[in-house]
Design a protein around this motif. Sequence first.
Motif, PDB file in Angstrom:
ATOM      1  N   ALA A   7      -9.441   6.616  -4.391  1.00  0.00           N
ATOM      2  CA  ALA A   7      -8.220   7.304  -4.819  1.00  0.00           C
ATOM      3  C   ALA A   7      -7.118   6.384  -5.320  1.00  0.00           C
ATOM      4  CB  ALA A   7      -7.674   8.142  -3.668  1.00  0.00           C
ATOM      5  N   GLU A   8      -6.329   6.961  -6.201  1.00  0.00           N
ATOM      6  CA  GLU A   8      -5.022   6.405  -6.545  1.00  0.00           C
ATOM      7  C   GLU A   8      -4.055   7.122  -5.615  1.00  0.00           C
ATOM      8  OE1 GLU A   8      -3.985   6.716 -10.684  1.00  0.00           O
ATOM      9  OE2 GLU A   8      -6.090   6.515 -11.251  1.00  0.00           O
ATOM     10  N   ILE A   9      -3.312   6.348  -4.819  1.00  0.00           N
ATOM     11  CA  ILE A   9      -2.427   6.924  -3.815  1.00  0.00           C
ATOM     12  C   ILE A   9      -1.025   6.377  -4.003  1.00  0.00           C
ATOM     13  CG2 ILE A   9      -1.949   7.116  -1.332  1.00  0.00           C
ATOM     14  CD1 ILE A   9      -4.995   6.695  -0.888  1.00  0.00           C
ATOM     15  N   ALA A  10      -0.052   7.289  -4.076  1.00  0.00           N
ATOM     16  CA  ALA A  10       1.358   6.911  -4.130  1.00  0.00           C
ATOM     17  C   ALA A  10       2.065   7.639  -2.995  1.00  0.00           C
ATOM     18  CB  ALA A  10       1.975   7.305  -5.466  1.00  0.00           C
ATOM     19  N   ILE A  11       2.827   6.894  -2.209  1.00  0.00           N
ATOM     20  CA  ILE A  11       3.528   7.477  -1.068  1.00  0.00           C
ATOM     21  C   ILE A  11       5.012   7.165  -1.193  1.00  0.00           C
ATOM     22  CG2 ILE A  11       3.778   7.472   1.448  1.00  0.00           C
ATOM     23  CD1 ILE A  11       0.833   6.515   1.575  1.00  0.00           C
ATOM     24  N   ASP A  12       5.835   8.200  -1.003  1.00  0.00           N
ATOM     25  CA  ASP A  12       7.289   8.050  -1.004  1.00  0.00           C
ATOM     26  C   ASP A  12       7.820   8.494   0.349  1.00  0.00           C
ATOM     27  OD1 ASP A  12       7.484   7.362  -3.819  1.00  0.00           O
ATOM     28  OD2 ASP A  12       7.021   9.469  -4.216  1.00  0.00           O
ATOM     29  N   ASP A  13       8.713   7.699   0.930  1.00  0.00           N
ATOM     30  CA  ASP A  13       9.399   8.080   2.167  1.00  0.00           C
ATOM     31  C   ASP A  13      10.625   8.884   1.735  1.00  0.00           C
ATOM     32  OD1 ASP A  13      10.816   8.295   4.547  1.00  0.00           O
ATOM     33  OD2 ASP A  13      10.371   6.241   5.172  1.00  0.00           O
ATOM     34  N   LEU A  14      10.593  10.186   1.926  1.00  0.00           N
ATOM     35  CA  LEU A  14      11.608  11.082   1.374  1.00  0.00           C
ATOM     36  C   LEU A  14      12.959  10.983   2.064  1.00  0.00           C
ATOM     37  CD1 LEU A  14       9.410  14.256   0.814  1.00  0.00           C
ATOM     38  CD2 LEU A  14      10.108  12.548  -0.879  1.00  0.00           C
ATOM     39  N   ALA A  15      12.970  10.665   3.357  1.00  0.00           N
ATOM     40  CA  ALA A  15      14.232  10.651   4.091  1.00  0.00           C
ATOM     41  C   ALA A  15      14.590   9.268   4.628  1.00  0.00           C
ATOM     42  CB  ALA A  15      14.170  11.655   5.244  1.00  0.00           C
ATOM     43  N   GLY A  16      13.714   8.282   4.412  1.00  0.00           N
ATOM     44  CA  GLY A  16      13.969   6.938   4.908  1.00  0.00           C
ATOM     45  C   GLY A  16      13.805   6.810   6.411  1.00  0.00           C
ATOM     46  N   ASP A  17      13.131   7.800   7.026  1.00  0.00           N
ATOM     47  CA  ASP A  17      12.997   7.791   8.479  1.00  0.00           C
ATOM     48  C   ASP A  17      11.558   7.610   8.958  1.00  0.00           C
ATOM     49  OD1 ASP A  17      11.891  10.215   7.767  1.00  0.00           O
ATOM     50  OD2 ASP A  17      13.280  11.443   8.942  1.00  0.00           O
ATOM     51  N   GLY A  18      10.615   7.421   8.028  1.00  0.00           N
ATOM     52  CA  GLY A  18       9.219   7.253   8.406  1.00  0.00           C
ATOM     53  C   GLY A  18       8.597   8.514   8.972  1.00  0.00           C
ATOM     54  N   ASP A  19       9.207   9.637   8.699  1.00  0.00           N
ATOM     55  CA  ASP A  19       8.758  10.900   9.282  1.00  0.00           C
ATOM     56  C   ASP A  19       8.570  11.999   8.235  1.00  0.00           C
ATOM     57  OD1 ASP A  19       8.007  12.011  11.706  1.00  0.00           O
ATOM     58  OD2 ASP A  19       9.974  12.862  12.110  1.00  0.00           O
ATOM     59  N   HIS A  20       9.068  11.759   7.026  1.00  0.00           N
ATOM     60  CA  HIS A  20       8.999  12.749   5.944  1.00  0.00           C
ATOM     61  C   HIS A  20       8.518  12.036   4.679  1.00  0.00           C
ATOM     62  CE1 HIS A  20      11.933  14.416   8.758  1.00  0.00           C
ATOM     63  NE2 HIS A  20      11.603  15.603   8.298  1.00  0.00           N
ATOM     64  N   TYR A  21       7.287  12.309   4.296  1.00  0.00           N
ATOM     65  CA  TYR A  21       6.685  11.620   3.159  1.00  0.00           C
ATOM     66  C   TYR A  21       6.236  12.600   2.083  1.00  0.00           C
ATOM     67  CZ  TYR A  21       6.156   7.493   6.175  1.00  0.00           C
ATOM     68  OH  TYR A  21       6.376   6.420   6.999  1.00  0.00           O
ATOM     69  N   ARG A  22       6.075  12.052   0.881  1.00  0.00           N
ATOM     70  CA  ARG A  22       5.363  12.743  -0.189  1.00  0.00           C
ATOM     71  C   ARG A  22       4.208  11.824  -0.559  1.00  0.00           C
ATOM     72  NH1 ARG A  22       9.021  14.137  -4.205  1.00  0.00           N
ATOM     73  NH2 ARG A  22       9.250  11.936  -4.652  1.00  0.00           N
ATOM     74  N   ALA A  23       3.019  12.401  -0.660  1.00  0.00           N
ATOM     75  CA  ALA A  23       1.844  11.627  -1.065  1.00  0.00           C
ATOM     76  C   ALA A  23       1.222  12.279  -2.286  1.00  0.00           C
ATOM     77  CB  ALA A  23       0.828  11.561   0.073  1.00  0.00           C
ATOM     78  N   ARG A  24       0.973  11.468  -3.306  1.00  0.00           N
ATOM     79  CA  ARG A  24       0.248  11.895  -4.498  1.00  0.00           C
ATOM     80  C   ARG A  24      -1.103  11.188  -4.446  1.00  0.00           C
ATOM     81  NH1 ARG A  24       5.292  10.980  -5.817  1.00  0.00           N
ATOM     82  NH2 ARG A  24       4.964   8.950  -6.745  1.00  0.00           N
ATOM     83  N   ILE A  25      -2.163  11.996  -4.408  1.00  0.00           N
ATOM     84  CA  ILE A  25      -3.509  11.448  -4.252  1.00  0.00           C
ATOM     85  C   ILE A  25      -4.394  11.987  -5.370  1.00  0.00           C
ATOM     86  CG2 ILE A  25      -5.479  11.210  -2.689  1.00  0.00           C
ATOM     87  CD1 ILE A  25      -3.485  12.137  -0.432  1.00  0.00           C
ATOM     88  N   VAL A  26      -4.990  11.075  -6.115  1.00  0.00           N
ATOM     89  CA  VAL A  26      -5.932  11.449  -7.179  1.00  0.00           C
ATOM     90  C   VAL A  26      -7.278  10.871  -6.761  1.00  0.00           C
ATOM     91  CG1 VAL A  26      -6.503  11.260  -9.622  1.00  0.00           C
ATOM     92  CG2 VAL A  26      -4.100  11.370  -8.911  1.00  0.00           C
ATOM     93  N   SER A  27      -8.242  11.767  -6.498  1.00  0.00           N
ATOM     94  CA  SER A  27      -9.548  11.335  -6.000  1.00  0.00           C
ATOM     95  C   SER A  27     -10.654  12.212  -6.573  1.00  0.00           C
ATOM     96  CB  SER A  27      -9.581  11.427  -4.473  1.00  0.00           C
ATOM     97  OG  SER A  27     -10.879  11.185  -3.982  1.00  0.00           O
ATOM     98  N   THR A  28     -11.798  11.598  -6.807  1.00  0.00           N
ATOM     99  CA  THR A  28     -12.957  12.364  -7.269  1.00  0.00           C
ATOM    100  C   THR A  28     -13.428  13.352  -6.199  1.00  0.00           C
ATOM    101  OG1 THR A  28     -14.447  10.602  -6.510  1.00  0.00           O
ATOM    102  CG2 THR A  28     -13.765  10.544  -8.822  1.00  0.00           C
ATOM    103  N   ARG A  29     -13.082  13.125  -4.942  1.00  0.00           N
ATOM    104  CA  ARG A  29     -13.468  14.063  -3.867  1.00  0.00           C
ATOM    105  C   ARG A  29     -12.847  15.437  -4.071  1.00  0.00           C
ATOM    106  NH1 ARG A  29     -13.246  12.426   1.994  1.00  0.00           N
ATOM    107  NH2 ARG A  29     -14.121  14.510   2.164  1.00  0.00           N
ATOM    108  N   PHE A  30     -11.784  15.515  -4.847  1.00  0.00           N
ATOM    109  CA  PHE A  30     -11.095  16.791  -5.056  1.00  0.00           C
ATOM    110  C   PHE A  30     -11.672  17.593  -6.227  1.00  0.00           C
ATOM    111  CE2 PHE A  30      -7.224  14.368  -3.338  1.00  0.00           C
ATOM    112  CZ  PHE A  30      -7.539  14.685  -2.024  1.00  0.00           C
TER     113      PHE A  30
END
Length: 79
Positions: free
Chosen positions: A19-42
């Motif tokens: 996969a190509e994986i991109a992760i953003d910490d949305l609140a800067g608290d390590g508890d709220h993330y956004r993950a964009r995942i591009v994988s052949t498994r999908f």
Amino acid sequence: MPMPVEELRRCLTEAFPDAEIAIDDLAGDGDHYRARIVSTRFAGLPRVRQHQLVYAALKGRMGGELHALALETSAPAGD
């Protein structure tokens, strides 16, 4: 206790090694993330099933160590 981004990335990379994986910490608290995942498994799977695979990769941490995860999942273009 929040889930460090490195641990989140490790779980996702183990489950989706291609996969190509991109992760953003949305609140800067390590508890709220956004993950964009591009994988052949999908490929060919409905979005709900794609997200279920991601949650399974987190091995029960969703709702505990990881409070919120906004997901964007897809197969590579052309798959």
